[in-house]
Design a protein around this motif. Structure first.
Motif, short mmCIF file in Angstrom:
data_model
loop_
_atom_site.label_atom_id
_atom_site.label_comp_id
_atom_site.label_asym_id
_atom_site.label_seq_id
_atom_site.Cartn_x
_atom_site.Cartn_y
_atom_site.Cartn_z
N LEU A 5 -8.63 -5.62 7.14
CA LEU A 5 -7.96 -6.36 6.34
C LEU A 5 -9.50 -6.02 5.46
CD1 LEU A 5 -6.79 -8.58 4.74
CD2 LEU A 5 -7.92 -10.13 7.08
N LYS A 6 -9.21 -6.23 4.28
CA LYS A 6 -10.96 -5.35 3.96
C LYS A 6 -10.22 -6.56 2.05
CE LYS A 6 -11.16 -1.22 3.45
NZ LYS A 6 -11.69 0.11 3.66
N GLU A 7 -11.71 -6.49 1.56
CA GLU A 7 -11.64 -6.67 -0.05
C GLU A 7 -12.20 -5.43 -0.81
OE1 GLU A 7 -14.09 -9.99 -0.85
OE2 GLU A 7 -13.13 -11.88 0.15
N VAL A 8 -11.32 -5.42 -1.90
CA VAL A 8 -11.70 -4.30 -2.91
C VAL A 8 -11.45 -4.86 -4.63
CG1 VAL A 8 -10.25 -2.33 -0.64
CG2 VAL A 8 -9.04 -3.48 -2.81
N GLU A 9 -12.50 -3.83 -4.78
CA GLU A 9 -12.86 -4.04 -6.60
C GLU A 9 -11.40 -3.55 -7.01
OE1 GLU A 9 -15.14 -3.41 -9.89
OE2 GLU A 9 -16.32 -4.81 -8.41
N GLY A 10 -10.23 -3.64 -7.73
CA GLY A 10 -9.81 -2.78 -8.25
C GLY A 10 -9.35 -2.88 -10.24
N ILE A 11 -8.47 -2.25 -10.91
CA ILE A 11 -7.95 -2.47 -11.84
C ILE A 11 -6.45 -1.49 -11.15
CG2 ILE A 11 -7.81 -1.88 -14.05
CD1 ILE A 11 -10.62 -1.22 -13.68
N ILE A 12 -5.25 -2.41 -11.73
CA ILE A 12 -4.16 -3.02 -11.56
C ILE A 12 -3.24 -2.31 -12.68
CG2 ILE A 12 -1.50 -4.01 -11.77
CD1 ILE A 12 -3.62 -4.45 -8.83
N PHE A 13 -2.48 -1.01 -12.58
CA PHE A 13 -2.00 -0.46 -13.45
C PHE A 13 -0.39 0.17 -13.75
CE2 PHE A 13 -3.46 3.14 -10.83
CZ PHE A 13 -2.86 4.02 -11.07
N LYS A 14 0.51 -0.08 -12.74
CA LYS A 14 1.38 0.05 -12.53
C LYS A 14 1.71 -0.36 -11.62
CE LYS A 14 1.72 5.52 -13.56
NZ LYS A 14 1.82 6.34 -13.21
N ARG A 15 3.06 -1.62 -11.85
CA ARG A 15 4.01 -2.36 -11.06
C ARG A 15 5.52 -1.73 -11.17
NH1 ARG A 15 3.46 -8.14 -12.16
NH2 ARG A 15 5.52 -8.46 -12.48
N GLN A 16 6.27 -1.91 -9.92
CA GLN A 16 7.77 -1.83 -9.97
C GLN A 16 7.95 -2.96 -9.49
OE1 GLN A 16 7.72 2.20 -8.61
NE2 GLN A 16 9.95 2.02 -7.17
N LYS A 17 9.16 -3.63 -9.74
CA LYS A 17 10.11 -4.76 -8.52
C LYS A 17 10.53 -3.51 -6.99
CE LYS A 17 14.42 -7.74 -7.98
NZ LYS A 17 15.70 -7.81 -9.11
N TYR A 18 9.87 -4.01 -5.83
CA TYR A 18 10.67 -3.67 -4.41
C TYR A 18 11.70 -4.85 -3.71
CZ TYR A 18 10.33 -1.29 -0.26
OH TYR A 18 10.45 -0.42 0.99
N HIS A 19 12.73 -4.02 -3.40
CA HIS A 19 13.46 -5.49 -3.23
C HIS A 19 13.44 -6.03 -3.82
CE1 HIS A 19 12.86 -3.63 1.29
NE2 HIS A 19 13.67 -2.88 0.48
N ASP A 20 13.88 -7.62 -3.45
CA ASP A 20 14.94 -8.94 -4.00
C ASP A 20 13.43 -9.76 -5.09
OD1 ASP A 20 17.63 -8.47 -3.58
OD2 ASP A 20 17.61 -9.47 -1.61
N ALA A 21 12.48 -9.65 -4.01
CA ALA A 21 11.37 -10.56 -4.44
C ALA A 21 10.16 -9.93 -4.09
CB ALA A 21 11.29 -11.67 -4.11
N ASP A 22 9.70 -8.90 -3.64
CA ASP A 22 8.74 -8.56 -3.80
C ASP A 22 8.19 -7.01 -5.04
OD1 ASP A 22 8.55 -9.12 -0.91
OD2 ASP A 22 9.80 -7.62 -0.08
N LEU A 23 6.77 -7.15 -4.84
CA LEU A 23 6.67 -6.00 -6.11
C LEU A 23 5.22 -4.95 -4.84
CD1 LEU A 23 4.98 -8.14 -8.71
CD2 LEU A 23 6.63 -6.11 -9.00
N LEU A 24 5.65 -3.88 -6.41
CA LEU A 24 4.78 -2.45 -5.12
C LEU A 24 3.06 -2.39 -6.35
CD1 LEU A 24 7.21 0.35 -4.42
CD2 LEU A 24 5.59 -0.94 -2.79
N ALA A 25 1.85 -2.57 -6.74
CA ALA A 25 1.33 -2.53 -7.59
C ALA A 25 0.18 -1.06 -7.45
CB ALA A 25 0.80 -4.04 -7.57
N LYS A 26 -0.04 -0.61 -8.27
CA LYS A 26 -0.57 0.53 -7.78
C LYS A 26 -2.15 -0.07 -9.05
CE LYS A 26 -0.47 5.68 -7.61
NZ LYS A 26 0.15 7.11 -8.47
#
Length: 251
Positions: A5-26
């Motif tokens: 478990l860690k904290e990361v600083e970052g920028i979201i630049f891609k996302r897509q629906k995964y299953h019914d209510a989940d998201l994949l975020a790059k």
């Protein structure tokens, strides 16, 4: 698999629906490279995760970190957006291309080093209204080394001359001084000012380049030169680049 478990600083630049209510975020991160997070339930109406995973969001994400494959987002804090990138078609297109290019330059979870700062700098400048074409050219030139293609722009690749008139030679991997132009009939035949711009945006630290201004004809020529360098040395075809080119046709 043991996950940290860690904290990361970052920028979201891609996302897509995964299953019914989940998201994949790059996400592109400061110290942990580029990886994909699974956000359980992010699309549920009462979930706050979805808003924190919009493209061009940045901040601190608390992640069950795997080091390879999917990591899992637990929560977030201090998440903001680069103002103006999401709703402005032109800015969005340039920012998306830059992030796509960086994504293709690195393996999953590979430390980006200075290129994270370069990416963040570019998005901040574009969001604030700096010429996005020029910022993108800076990123493209400075990212060549990350692709394993680092041209010699400090001096002539043949004799070491660092002053005078130069042209760019893809065959020789850098610049040629005037007396060695004959060694490459297929050199780019750029004007001295155009070569000077390429040298400047490649060699100077990016934080000193944010206010660089050149006229439209020079900018168009350097754009074509950079496109040719990428095409002939890296040969990647990105949908975000194609979209940018289409937008320029609309100008």
């Amino acid at each position: 698999m043991v996950r940290e478990l860690k904290e990361v600083e970052g920028i979201i630049f891609k996302r897509q629906k995964y299953h019914d209510a989940d998201l994949l975020a790059k996400i592109i991160t400061e110290k942990n490279g580029i990886f994909t997070m699974l956000a359980h339930g992010a699309l549920k109406p009462k979930s706050k995760l979805g808003a924190a995973l919009l493209n061009f969001s940045y901040g601190t994400y608390v992640v069950y970190f795997s080091g390879h494959g999917l990591s899992t987002l637990r929560t977030y804090k201090n998440v903001e957006q680069f103002d103006g990138l999401y709703d402005d078609l032109i800015k969005n297109a340039y920012a998306s291309f830059i992030l796509d290019l960086v994504d293709h330059a690195f393996m999953e979870y590979q430390n980006l080093g200075k290129y994270y700062d370069l990416t963040k700098f570019a998005l901040q400048k574009i969001a604030s209204g700096t010429d996005p074409e020029m910022i993108t050219q800076i990123v493209q030139m400075q990212l060549l080394a990350a692709f394993g293609v680092e041209p010699e722009l400090r001096h002539c690749v043949i004799c070491g001359q660092d002053q005078g008139e130069f042209d760019y030679s893809i065959k020789n991997g850098g610049i040629l001084c005037k007396k060695h132009f004959y060694t490459d009939p297929d050199r780019m035949h750029l004007k001295p000012k155009e070569v000077a711009v390429l040298r400047t945006i490649f060699l100077l630290p990016f934080e000193r380049l944010g206010s660089i201004k050149i006229n439209s004809s020079t900018k168009k020529a350097t754009r074509k030169a950079i496109d040719r360098i990428y095409q002939d040395t890296i040969d990647i075809n990105l949908k975000t680049k194609k979209f940018l080119d289409e937008l320029k046709l609309m100008d």
